[in-house]
Scaffold this active site. Structure first.
Site, PDB file in Angstrom:
ATOM      1  CD  GLU A   1     -41.466 -53.967   6.022  1.00  0.00           C
ATOM      2  OE1 GLU A   1     -41.907 -53.827   7.175  1.00  0.00           O
ATOM      3  OE2 GLU A   1     -41.795 -53.236   5.069  1.00  0.00           O
TER       4      GLU A   1
ATOM      5  N   GLY B   1     -46.968 -53.798   0.889  1.00  0.00           N
ATOM      6  CA  GLY B   1     -45.790 -54.484   0.370  1.00  0.00           C
ATOM      7  C   GLY B   1     -45.262 -55.482   1.379  1.00  0.00           C
TER       8      GLY B   1
HETATM    9 ZN   LIG Z   1     -42.351 -49.308   6.950  1.00  0.00          ZN
END
Ligand SMILES: [Zn+2]
Length: 797
Positions: free
Chosen positions: A284, A248
């Site tokens: 992130e 992702g």
């Molecule tokens: Zn991660």
């Protein structure tokens, strides 16, 4: 296993790279400064040709075998090792790889990197272990005349002709190094703490589609600055949406890379798409501290990175966009998938020993390392209180910044701020697989008994976990086996329960029936209790109940038809109330409620509503209500399968990742054989469906009963192609996802015939073993309860 860090401790790499995307080559000179602790030192190097090696300026003999460069007869002191090498850029989304997109009639090529977990060694010789932290001074030379943008972890220090020189990095692990070379456009903003954030996308995507990700990034960094009490450690943050990307997103320090659908939010994005971008970006960016600044010592503690980021993403988004009610997704999706996966025999524990590189890839079982780990951390955070937790975390970052840790370092840092012993509590949950099913032995769980809950057979006696107190909200990783009486009592007071209590009641009951501790037939009257429910999260779990009941019947059987009728009856009132179109005064909850109901409505084959939806079809996707675009497409294709041709054409020509995907997903649902054939032909056709999206196409076609058998056969005939074109992490998904949908003896046989011989391959062995158990258990359950479920349904239609 041998660790190369034991022989040589790198301090600094000076990495001069020449990268030519047209020739698909990488050529480099690496100078590594460090200390040797052995007379034989080794560097990881995979698919690289080593041209020359100098140690302290002297030419030396070297050997390259077993994916390593070995130098012997070195002295045990400070060394400067200089390695010249060359290699090729690949197209399999690992190491330094090529990605492409179409723009104004020609193909643009990008060079980018994906080094986690052990692919830096495919781009340059290095000690490719997370504990081998070093400073990196990178310069990149591209062919003369190139107009490409060149991005690295750090800001650009200078550009000399066609060479870009970056500022040195702080001490960091090799798997977090990154660069991106290609044509992009982007927007830069500064957050209120002064960090410059730029989000880039390929030129074929709308420039404004980066705005949302910029906003989330700016506010996430502020949120983490304030709560972790260590400012974002780098001078800038870049985020890049890449047309080809296996996972992702990837938290490279200062240069975070994403799949396009995980970063871009176009004009006609749905609320769901926005939410998933928000949590991905927040995830992130939490890694910029947890993972990048402080890194696990070895991959067995990968959960330290991922569990933390997987819970922090929700805290950040809850703070930035409270109206998203984002924790609902955590409970309905992450917690639920963790409970499902963790209930199978053979499942891995959150903390898992790993030795070889192949094993590292199998660690990324998202339901365990991400979701279960996140839920366990949520339990700790709630027990401690958010402020106490942040006090501990802040001390942890301060103590270990630019260094490596093991799990106990975290618990030790939290302990002074907790009223319980975090280490003791967490070890039992983190180190062993599974979770308990808890039975009430006296009023309100003052006394209780526990067994290990499993879906593949009877509960296991004698395995216990420390449960500080039994709570009926969603924080504890266990399920409650309520007596029929107790269950009924709670149901009678359902309106007075809070959302988490409601969800637990539904989720636990669903799991209990899947294991056979209670009959699945009991779900039939249960679901009807929610006819008047307004909470979208509750409907999400009612859908899961229906999904459970669905597995009992063959597709198109008379029983399945009964279930469809029953489902329509269940949703009709609410769906009439909210209507099928977005209305001006709809809030986020109503939009999500409608989405849940519409999903069930499609299963129910509600042809009348399909006609209303199909009337809203417009061949210009921008002219359809984005929130129900998918439903319109599905309804239209149900009534007029020939429209699939138009869908596939749209898929090919549209750039917006969400809209594009809606067309493809809708096309895979079609029942008409002739039209379905056109979709089927796209399996393995990388010209049309990029390798990164092939797994989705595969699993969507496998989900369609009309193409299920064929799709499985296609996989068995094209395993070589699947292996070559995707990464190791994706490979694991094939045995895992096919098992999830298999329910007959024939499917079990096909599964065992194909995957059986691969049982010893460490990349897929666990998924295969669990998959077999899972299918066997499901077949048993179907045999046992099919009649009872059908009989119960008959009462309500
Ligand atoms: Zn991660």
């Amino acid at each position: 296993m041998e660790r190369f860090l034991d022989y040589f401790v790198p301090e600094k790499y000076v990495l001069d790279l020449s990268i030519d995307k047209n020739r698909k080559t990488i050529k480099g000179k690496v100078k590594v400064f460090g200390k040797s602790k052995n007379d034989r030192i080794c560097f990881h190097a995979v698919d690289l040709s080593i041209d020359k090696v100098l140690v302290n300026g002297e030419k030396v003999d070297f050997k390259t075998e077993s994916n390593a460069l070995t130098i012997t007869n070195v002295s045990k002191n400070d060394l400067e090792v200089e390695i010249e090498y060359h290699g090729n850029l690949n197209e399999n989304m690992e190491g330094a790889y090529l990605s492409t997109y179409e723009y104004e009639g020609h193909t643009e090529t990008i060079v980018t990197t994906q080094f986690e977990s052990h692919y830096a060694r495919e781009a340059f010789p290095c000690i490719d272990e997370p504990a081998a932290k070093a400073i990196f001074e990178v310069s990149i030379t591209v062919p003369e005349g190139s107009e490409d943008l060149i991005l690295g972890n750090m800001p650009v220090k200078s550009v000399v002709k066609n060479t870009t020189i970056f500022e040195p990095t702080p001490r960091m692990s090799t798997y977090l190094l990154a660069w991106v070379i290609g044509k992009f456009h982007g927007k830069t903003i500064k957050n209120s703490h002064g960090v410059e954030i730029t989000t880039y996308t390929a030129l074929n995507q709308d420039l404004d589609s980066v705005d949302f990700a910029n906003e989330i990034a700016a506010k996430s960094l502020e949120f983490y600055d304030d709560n972790f009490r260590i400012p974002y450690p780098l001078a800038k943050l870049d985020q890049v949406a890449l047309p080809d990307f296996e996972a992702g997103a990837m938290e490279n320090w200062g240069l975070v890379t994403y799949r396009e659908s995980m970063l871009l939010v176009g004009k006609s994005a749905t609320l769901g798409a926005k939410k998933s971008v928000a949590v991905t970006v927040a995830h992130e960016l939490s890694h910029q501290w947890f993972g990048d600044l402080v890194t696990m010592n070895w991959w067995d503690d990968l959960w330290l990175n991922e569990s933390f980021a997987s819970v922090m993403e929700y805290y950040a988004v809850e703070h930035i966009h409270p109206e998203f009610n984002i924790f609902e997704s955590f409970f309905t999706s992450d917690c639920y998938s963790a409970l499902l996966r963790d209930a199978h025999l053979g499942v891995q524990s959150v903390h898992q020993d790993v030795k070889t590189p192949e094993e590292i890839s199998t660690l990324f079982d998202s339901a365990i390392v991400y979701a279960k780990g996140a839920r366990l951390l949520l339990m700790v955070i709630r027990l401690m209180g958010w402020n106490n937790f942040c006090n501990g975390i802040s001390e942890y970052f301060e103590k270990f910044k630019y260094k490596n840790t093991i799990g106990d370092d975290l618990w030790d840092a939290l302990a002074p701020h907790a009223t319980f012993n975090p280490k003791e509590l967490m070890h039992s949950f983190i180190d062993k697989p599974g979770y308990p099913v808890i039975k009430n032995e006296s009023k309100n769980f003052e006394e209780f008994s526990q067994k290990r809950f499993i879906l593949d057979g009877k509960p296991i006696d004698g395995e216990t976990w420390p449960i500080p107190e039994v709570a009926e909200d969603m924080s504890g990783h266990y399920i409650l086996n309520l007596s029929d009486d107790e269950f009924k009592k709670r149901l009678d007071n359902f309106d007075r329960l809070n959302l988490e209590e409601k969800l637990r009641l539904l989720i636990d009951r669903n799991l209990i029936t899947q294991s056979g501790l209670a009959s699945a037939a009991s779900l039939v009257p249960l679901a009807l209790e929610f006819k008047n429910e307004d909470a979208p999260a509750v409907w999400n779990k009612v859908s899961a109940l229906i999904g459970n009941l669905k597995t009992y019947f063959d597709s198109d059987s008379s029983e399945e038809k009964m279930l469809k009728k029953y489902t329509l009856n269940l949703i009709d009132k609410k769906l009439k109330e909210v209507g099928i179109q977005t209305r001006e005064n709809d809030n986020e909850d109503t939009i999500r409620l409608r989405a849940n109901l519409m999903g069930l409505d499609y299963f129910a084959e509600d042809v009348e509503r399909f006609r209303d939806l199909a009337e809203m079809y417009n061949s210009d996707p921008e002219k359809m209500d984005p929130e129900i675009r998918e439903d319109i497409l599905n309804a239209k294709a149900y009534l007029e399968p020939e429209i699939i041709e138009e869908y596939l054409e749209k898929y090919k020509t549209i750039s917006d990742p969400d809209i594009k995907f809606d067309y493809l997903a809708s096309a895979t649902l079609v029942r008409d054989e002739k039209q379905l054939e056109k979709v089927f032909m796209l399996l393995g056709n990388f010209e049309v469906v990029k390798p990164q999206d092939q797994l989705y196409l595969f699993i969507y076609l496998y989900r369609n009963p009309k193409s299920k058998v064929r799709t499985f056969e296609w996989m068995t005939n094209n395993w070589g192609l699947i292996k070559e074109s995707g990464g190791e992490k994706t490979l694991n998904d094939y045995p895992m996802l096919t098992a999830r949908l298999a329910r007959t003896e024939e499917e079990l046989e096909a599964y065992v015939n194909f995957f059986g011989p691969m049982r010893d391959d460490p990349v897929v062995s666990r998924a295969i073993m669990m998959g077999e158990n899972e299918i066997r258990a499901r077949i048993k359950m179907i045999k046992k309860y099919r009649e009872a479920v059908a009989n119960e349904l008959r009462k309500y239609i």
